[in-house]
Design an enzyme around this catalytic site. Structure first.
Site, PDB file in Angstrom:
ATOM      1  N   ALA A  73      28.225  24.004  18.807  1.00  0.00           N
ATOM      2  CA  ALA A  73      26.956  24.598  18.925  1.00  0.00           C
ATOM      3  C   ALA A  73      25.783  24.076  17.712  1.00  0.00           C
ATOM      4  O   ALA A  73      26.147  23.618  16.724  1.00  0.00           O
ATOM      5  CB  ALA A  73      27.032  26.114  18.817  1.00  0.00           C
ATOM      6  N   GLN A  75      24.335  25.458  15.238  1.00  0.00           N
ATOM      7  CA  GLN A  75      24.600  26.000  14.043  1.00  0.00           C
ATOM      8  C   GLN A  75      26.194  25.687  13.686  1.00  0.00           C
ATOM      9  O   GLN A  75      26.763  26.589  12.862  1.00  0.00           O
ATOM     10  CB  GLN A  75      24.238  27.163  13.709  1.00  0.00           C
ATOM     11  CG  GLN A  75      22.606  27.532  13.364  1.00  0.00           C
ATOM     12  CD  GLN A  75      22.220  26.633  12.104  1.00  0.00           C
ATOM     13  OE1 GLN A  75      23.133  26.439  11.089  1.00  0.00           O
ATOM     14  NE2 GLN A  75      20.939  26.153  12.251  1.00  0.00           N
ATOM     15  N   SER A  76      26.762  24.752  14.242  1.00  0.00           N
ATOM     16  CA  SER A  76      28.287  24.443  14.127  1.00  0.00           C
ATOM     17  C   SER A  76      28.425  24.370  12.481  1.00  0.00           C
ATOM     18  O   SER A  76      28.127  23.390  11.899  1.00  0.00           O
ATOM     19  CB  SER A  76      28.872  23.497  14.886  1.00  0.00           C
ATOM     20  OG  SER A  76      30.137  23.137  14.702  1.00  0.00           O
ATOM     21  N   ASN A  77      29.533  25.265  11.960  1.00  0.00           N
ATOM     22  CA  ASN A  77      30.003  24.843  10.690  1.00  0.00           C
ATOM     23  C   ASN A  77      31.139  23.696  10.640  1.00  0.00           C
ATOM     24  O   ASN A  77      31.445  23.153   9.694  1.00  0.00           O
ATOM     25  CB  ASN A  77      30.799  26.247  10.265  1.00  0.00           C
ATOM     26  CG  ASN A  77      29.826  27.284  10.031  1.00  0.00           C
ATOM     27  OD1 ASN A  77      28.988  27.286   9.549  1.00  0.00           O
ATOM     28  ND2 ASN A  77      30.128  28.417  10.856  1.00  0.00           N
ATOM     29  N   ALA A  79      30.828  20.962  12.562  1.00  0.00           N
ATOM     30  CA  ALA A  79      30.220  19.977  12.493  1.00  0.00           C
ATOM     31  C   ALA A  79      29.763  19.576  11.053  1.00  0.00           C
ATOM     32  O   ALA A  79      30.006  18.489  10.576  1.00  0.00           O
ATOM     33  CB  ALA A  79      28.759  19.957  13.188  1.00  0.00           C
TER      34      ALA A  79
END
Ligand SMILES: *Cc1c(COP(=O)(O)O)cnc(C)c1O
Length: 342
Positions: A73, A75-77, A79
């Protein structure tokens, strides 16, 4: 379990601390709450994906990749931690971001984890919400392969059997730590999403016969789907580790009552939990995962789900960087369309 049989690049700061939360425990009137600080794994504001990436990135290197790719998503942590890990290894990194919330808040779309993805030198592309993201990832990976790149594609959340090894190892680390401190643990609670954390933990706990019940608080899927995802991955992870059959279906327990309107949309309980941890313990949670996990923990405590005499370890899976994509969800957070109110 013998993790040295698997390729691994050890750069997480381990073991993470196991600490009491005295003020939060007192505020809630018991049980005794402790926290396992996987928000402090050492890479780019930390988080749970770093343990998984130690095994995934080693596999990428072993296969001769010159580029890694993953999806998540906006705001992927995961990523962000992948981008940081790739930077550390000198690998190129491309991230496919899914518009899963439909938010047009500029902070959500450009700040927090998105800002850090770019700071670490990753490239990003976007796609609409609701697609089969691992299939979309393969398409983008094939485009780069056609240009001659050696791409290692990491599934969303790093939740493959390889990634889950990181959390089987964490289960062993936590129990060893508790034994050394002579600390009896009655429950472990954490936020569960793409399933790798819970699958790894339950595999590890069962493989060493820890007899500690594990509760995942869901952030997206309904309970039957979440438990099925965790169970299937745990079964495959146990096989990979050479301990097939250690996980039974009823070892896998997820409570999905705290998702609210949907993935990435904060609930009032989530905001309250973030403020309680910040103001009572000086600890930052996040609005997508650990805040909802803590909201579930707090509500279950208030409803008498746990015994007063019990000791609970909350596994803090990280995510604080996402706070800066979500400031408008807080009353003092400044301008922007409030994601919480959409
Ligand atoms: C990814 C993530 C989780 C969930 O872990 P899974 O292995 O995907 O279930 C929990 N908390 C944070 C902060 C995360 O980034």
């Amino acid at each position: 379990m013998h993790f040295s049989r698997f390729p691994r690049i050890q750069l997480a700061h381990l073991p993470t601390a196991l600490e009491p939360m005295e003020r939060l425990s007192a505020e809630l009137g018991g049980p005794e709450l402790w926290i396992k600080r996987d928000d402090c794994t050492g890479l780019s504001t930390g988080g749970n994906k770093t343990r998984k990436l130690e095994f995934l990135m080693a596999e990428a290197k072993e296969q001769g990749a010159d580029m890694v790719m993953t999806q998540g998503a906006t705001q992927s942590n995961h990523a962000r931690q992948t981008a940081a890990f790739a930077a550390r290894l000198g690998l190129d990194c491309h991230i496919l971001l899914e518009d899963r919330t439909g938010s047009n808040d500029p902070n959500y779309n450009q700040n927090g984890n998105v800002f850090l993805d770019h700071l670490h030198g990753a490239t990003t592309s976007k796609c609409a919400g609701g697609l089969d993201m691992n299939a979309e990832l393969e398409k983008v990976a094939d485009e780069f392969r056609a240009k001659g790149r050696k791409v290692y594609a990491i599934p969303g959340g790093g939740s493959s059997t390889t990634g889950a090894l990181g959390y089987a190892n964490c289960a062993m680390e936590l129990v060893n730590q508790a034994n050394a401190m002579d600390l009896r643990i009655d429950h472990i609670v954490h936020a569960t999403g793409s399933a790798g954390t819970q699958a790894g933990l339950i595999t590890g706990l069962k493989a060493i016969n820890a007899n500690i019940p594990l509760l995942g608080i869901g952030v997206r899927a309904p309970k039957p789907k979440q438990e099925e995802n965790v169970y299937n991955l745990a079964v495959a992870t146990a096989e990979k580790l050479g301990c097939p059959g250690v996980v039974a279906r009823d070892d896998v327990v997820a409570n999905t009552d705290y998702v609210g309107e949907g993935y990435g949309i904060p609930t009032p309980g989530c905001i309250e939990a973030i403020e309680m941890f910040a103001r009572l313990e000086g600890i930052l949670l996040d609005p997508v995962y650990s805040g909802k996990g803590a909201a579930g923990l707090i509500d279950l405590i208030r409803n008498g789900h746990f015994k007063q005499s019990e000791r609970i370890v909350f596994l803090h899976t990280g995510g604080s960087a996402a706070l800066f994509g979500y400031t408008s969800a807080f009353s003092y957070g400044g301008a922007g369309s409030a994601i919480a109110a959409e």
